[in-house]
Motif scaffolding. Structure first.
Motif, PDB file in Angstrom:
ATOM      1  N   ASP A  30      39.958  41.547  27.595  1.00  0.00           N
ATOM      2  CA  ASP A  30      40.923  42.340  28.154  1.00  0.00           C
ATOM      3  C   ASP A  30      41.668  41.936  29.639  1.00  0.00           C
ATOM      4  O   ASP A  30      42.630  41.539  29.822  1.00  0.00           O
ATOM      5  N   ILE A  31      40.633  42.017  30.686  1.00  0.00           N
ATOM      6  CA  ILE A  31      40.806  41.751  31.540  1.00  0.00           C
ATOM      7  C   ILE A  31      41.551  39.814  31.974  1.00  0.00           C
ATOM      8  O   ILE A  31      42.141  39.766  32.869  1.00  0.00           O
ATOM      9  N   ARG A  32      40.260  39.383  31.509  1.00  0.00           N
ATOM     10  CA  ARG A  32      40.965  37.640  31.164  1.00  0.00           C
ATOM     11  C   ARG A  32      42.036  37.262  31.360  1.00  0.00           C
ATOM     12  O   ARG A  32      42.371  37.089  31.615  1.00  0.00           O
ATOM     13  N   GLY A  33      42.020  38.516  30.087  1.00  0.00           N
ATOM     14  CA  GLY A  33      43.591  37.679  29.773  1.00  0.00           C
ATOM     15  C   GLY A  33      44.710  38.522  30.330  1.00  0.00           C
ATOM     16  O   GLY A  33      45.415  37.698  31.026  1.00  0.00           O
ATOM     17  N   ALA A  34      44.916  39.505  31.055  1.00  0.00           N
ATOM     18  CA  ALA A  34      45.464  40.320  31.926  1.00  0.00           C
ATOM     19  C   ALA A  34      45.817  39.533  33.325  1.00  0.00           C
ATOM     20  O   ALA A  34      46.790  39.696  34.004  1.00  0.00           O
ATOM     21  N   SER A  35      44.671  39.024  34.050  1.00  0.00           N
ATOM     22  CA  SER A  35      44.276  38.388  34.890  1.00  0.00           C
ATOM     23  C   SER A  35      44.963  37.123  35.246  1.00  0.00           C
ATOM     24  O   SER A  35      44.853  36.543  36.547  1.00  0.00           O
ATOM     25  N   GLY A  36      44.168  36.149  33.778  1.00  0.00           N
ATOM     26  CA  GLY A  36      44.517  34.695  33.996  1.00  0.00           C
ATOM     27  C   GLY A  36      42.786  34.445  34.701  1.00  0.00           C
ATOM     28  O   GLY A  36      42.955  32.997  34.917  1.00  0.00           O
ATOM     29  N   VAL A  37      41.744  34.858  35.204  1.00  0.00           N
ATOM     30  CA  VAL A  37      40.633  34.052  35.082  1.00  0.00           C
ATOM     31  C   VAL A  37      40.408  34.297  34.065  1.00  0.00           C
ATOM     32  O   VAL A  37      39.749  34.865  32.983  1.00  0.00           O
ATOM     33  N   SER A  38      39.142  33.315  34.316  1.00  0.00           N
ATOM     34  CA  SER A  38      38.651  32.881  32.746  1.00  0.00           C
ATOM     35  C   SER A  38      37.172  33.904  32.916  1.00  0.00           C
ATOM     36  O   SER A  38      37.142  34.229  33.709  1.00  0.00           O
TER      37      SER A  38
END
Length: 195
Positions: A30-38
């Motif tokens: 979820d963090i990846r999706g919201a942040s754009g960080v792989s």
């Protein structure tokens, strides 16, 4: 994307998601999706979700206490600075995304199983109490008052989240005013007025 930018993007996403939905309901994906960080980069920056939670709380602590101090310090009178804490809490409680105290929420979710999270929560609460102690001291009020004000503020935070209302800040503020006014301005020894 350099590490500092990736870290801030991850923390921005973590703050929004953890505070809005709860820590345990949010995964690193979820963090990846919201942040754009792989995901790979996320785990380079934060080897475990617990590290991300602690970093989120640390950063939020600095911002939260900074906003509170800026508001209280805008009042010239030392006793008004003490009472301004409760006015500021009322403003915070009225924010549309208010979901209670992030540290109390985090402790409720992870305090029993994550010592680093529990310690970050304790550090925040100690820092808040120390700030109140400074305000009380500057106002020439008895030192024990800081602990009483701290309990009023903490109780207001929990109650505001449960009731979804800013009114607990006003109620706690009225109680704080009664405590502050129970001491005469000239008495730095902490004896109640008239004693």
């Amino acid at each position: 994307m350099d590490s500092a930018v990736a870290r801030e993007q991850a923390l921005d996403a973590a703050e929004t998601l953890f505070y809005g939905r709860g820590i345990q309901s949010v995964g690193m994906d979820d963090i990846r999706g919201a942040s754009g960080v792989s995901l790979k980069r996320l785990y380079q920056l934060f080897p475990a979700k617990e590290h991300l939670v602690v970093a989120y709380l640390e950063r939020r602590d600095l911002r939260w206490r900074g906003r509170l101090a800026e508001y209280a310090d805008s009042h010239e009178d030392a006793r008004q600075r003490v009472l301004a804490v409760f006015d500021w809490l009322g403003e915070w409680f009225r924010e549309p995304d208010f979901r209670g105290c992030a540290w109390i929420n985090s402790y409720g979710e992870l305090g029993a199983v994550s010592e680093p999270v529990a310690e970050q929560v304790r550090a925040h609460k100690r820092a808040f109490r120390k700030y109140l102690e400074g305000l009380v001291d500057d106002a020439g009020l008895p030192a024990e008052l800081a602990g009483q004000l701290h309990l009023l503020a903490e109780g207001a935070m929990v109650t505001a989240a449960v009731e979804r209302s800013a009114e607990p800040a006003a109620r706690a503020g009225r109680a704080a005013r009664m405590l502050v006014e129970a001491y005469s301005p000239s008495d730095a020894n902490g004896a109640p007025a008239g004693h």
